[in-house]
Design an enzyme around this catalytic site. Structure first.
Site, PDB file in Angstrom:
ATOM      1  N   GLY A  15     -10.226  -3.789   0.839  1.00 39.03           N
ATOM      2  CA  GLY A  15      -9.626  -3.452   2.127  1.00 39.03           C
ATOM      3  C   GLY A  15     -10.051  -2.084   2.630  1.00 39.03           C
ATOM      4  N   ASP A  16      -9.267  -1.566   3.532  1.00 36.93           N
ATOM      5  CA  ASP A  16      -9.591  -0.287   4.182  1.00 36.93           C
ATOM      6  C   ASP A  16      -9.231   0.934   3.332  1.00 36.93           C
ATOM      7  OD1 ASP A  16      -6.851  -1.137   4.523  1.00 36.93           O
ATOM      8  OD2 ASP A  16      -6.583   0.558   5.887  1.00 36.93           O
ATOM      9  N   THR A  47      -1.868   2.058   6.444  1.00 39.40           N
ATOM     10  CA  THR A  47      -1.399   0.822   5.810  1.00 39.40           C
ATOM     11  C   THR A  47      -1.335  -0.269   6.863  1.00 39.40           C
ATOM     12  OG1 THR A  47       0.455  -0.317   4.757  1.00 39.40           O
ATOM     13  CG2 THR A  47       1.016   1.626   6.069  1.00 39.40           C
ATOM     14  N   THR A  79       0.835  -1.195   0.000  1.00 38.33           N
ATOM     15  CA  THR A  79       0.000   0.000   0.000  1.00 38.33           C
ATOM     16  C   THR A  79       0.871   1.247   0.000  1.00 38.33           C
ATOM     17  OG1 THR A  79      -1.853  -1.058   1.101  1.00 38.33           O
ATOM     18  CG2 THR A  79      -1.766   1.296   1.299  1.00 38.33           C
TER      19      THR A  79
END
Ligand code: ASP
Length: 315
Positions: A210-211, A231, A180
């Site tokens: 993901g986030d 991250t 990331t």
């Protein structure tokens, strides 16, 4: 220390073991981070917007095969690349994001276009790709995203049946490194912005997201508090609403940026297994780069301080 402008970038956090790191590799990471910081610095020094600086920085990180975003994105279970990205403007909390996109050269610029040219915040899968094509944003064939290193990581992950965060290098030790990329900035006008881009996790399936593209989880910016790019193990960052929680601790409890970041990364994420870190800047240009993993590729530059890059914990 107050700075007229400030920029921080990251290239992922995780268990970056020193014995797997060669001097050449370490040098390459530092050089890439420097180049990215110089590009962002050019924008900010000339009075440019924080938003433009973080987009420029993340585009370069996406173009580098060293990092898990854009060109260096990890492989999915099916041997493809599905990328997530988000950008947020602290002036008015406008935001744009894409999830699960394939073949787009710079997902962060598609996210920016979603923010600037659509009524939406988050577009996903083929629809997001169609939107990118309609706005003439460049695409690349699958080969562009192929890196031998990531392909080897997928074979390891397929053998072990695991879903891996980035930078797996050893068959013996469970791969725990993360990829990331991200950038946060405060410009000369006092505006904040954040951007994050990722290939997600090696061997991910079922259109896992993901986030990173989730506003408030992996990415957040509000001039009144801070700009954040995260991250780490995305599922934990989503459940913790990590980026927004830093802003909340500042807004509702009046904490400093450093203290708010420390609480989220070390007191909230770490005890439940949320491994990783974040980069943050506040309205005064203070920077914080906390992580609870053994390393995080990171760097900073401000109007008053030269380029700083690091991988491991400060001595
Ligand atoms: N947070 C990213 C995700 O879960 C992974 C990473 O930071 O390496 O997709």
């Amino acid at each position: 220390m107050k700075s007229t402008f400030a920029l921080a970038v990251h290239g992922g956090a995780g268990t970056i073991s020193r014995d797997q790191m060669t001097p050449e590799k370490e040098q390459a990471y530092h050089a890439a981070l420097r180049q990215v910081l110089e590009a962002g610095h050019d924008v900010l020094r000339q009075g440019g917007a924080a938003l433009d600086a973080v987009e420029a920085a993340v585009r370069l990180l996406e173009d580098s095969p060293l990092f898990n975003a854009g060109r260096g994105a990890v492989f999915t279970h099916d041997g493809r690349h599905e990328m997530d990205a988000a950008i947020m403007d602290g002036r008015d909390r406008s935001a744009g994001a894409v999830a699960g996109v394939r073949n787009l050269q710079n997902p962060i610029s598609v996210a920016r276009m979603v923010m600037d040219k659509s009524d939406h915040v988050l577009l996903a899968w083929p629809g997001a790709e169609e939107f990118a094509r309609e706005h003439n944003l460049p695409t690349q064939p699958d080969e562009y995203f192929f890196t031998q290193h990531r392909h080897d990581q997928l074979q390891e992950a397929l053998e072990s049946g695991g879903i891996h965060l980035d930078h797996s290098e050893s068959k013996k030790a469970p791969p725990k490194k993360m990829g990331t990329v991200g950038a946060v900035a405060r410009d000369q006008h006092g505006n904040l912005a954040a951007a994050t881009s990722t290939g997600g996790m090696t061997n991910k399936r079922y259109s896992r997201i993901g986030d990173s593209p989730i506003i408030g989880a992996g990415t957040f910016a509000d001039n009144r508090t801070c700009a954040i790019s995260c991250t780490g193990s995305g599922e934990y960052f989503m459940r913790a609403v990590a980026a927004y929680d830093v802003a909340c601790l500042m807004e509702y409890r009046g904490l400093s940026l450093a203290e708010a970041c420390r609480i989220v990364v070390h007191d909230k994420l770490e005890p439940v297994g949320g491994e990783g870190g974040l980069i943050a800047v506040d309205g005064a240009g203070n920077l914080a780069l906390p992580f609870n993993s053994s390393g995080m590729y990171r760097g900073t530059i401000t109007s008053d301080s030269p380029i700083f890059t690091a991988i491991y914990e400060d001595k």
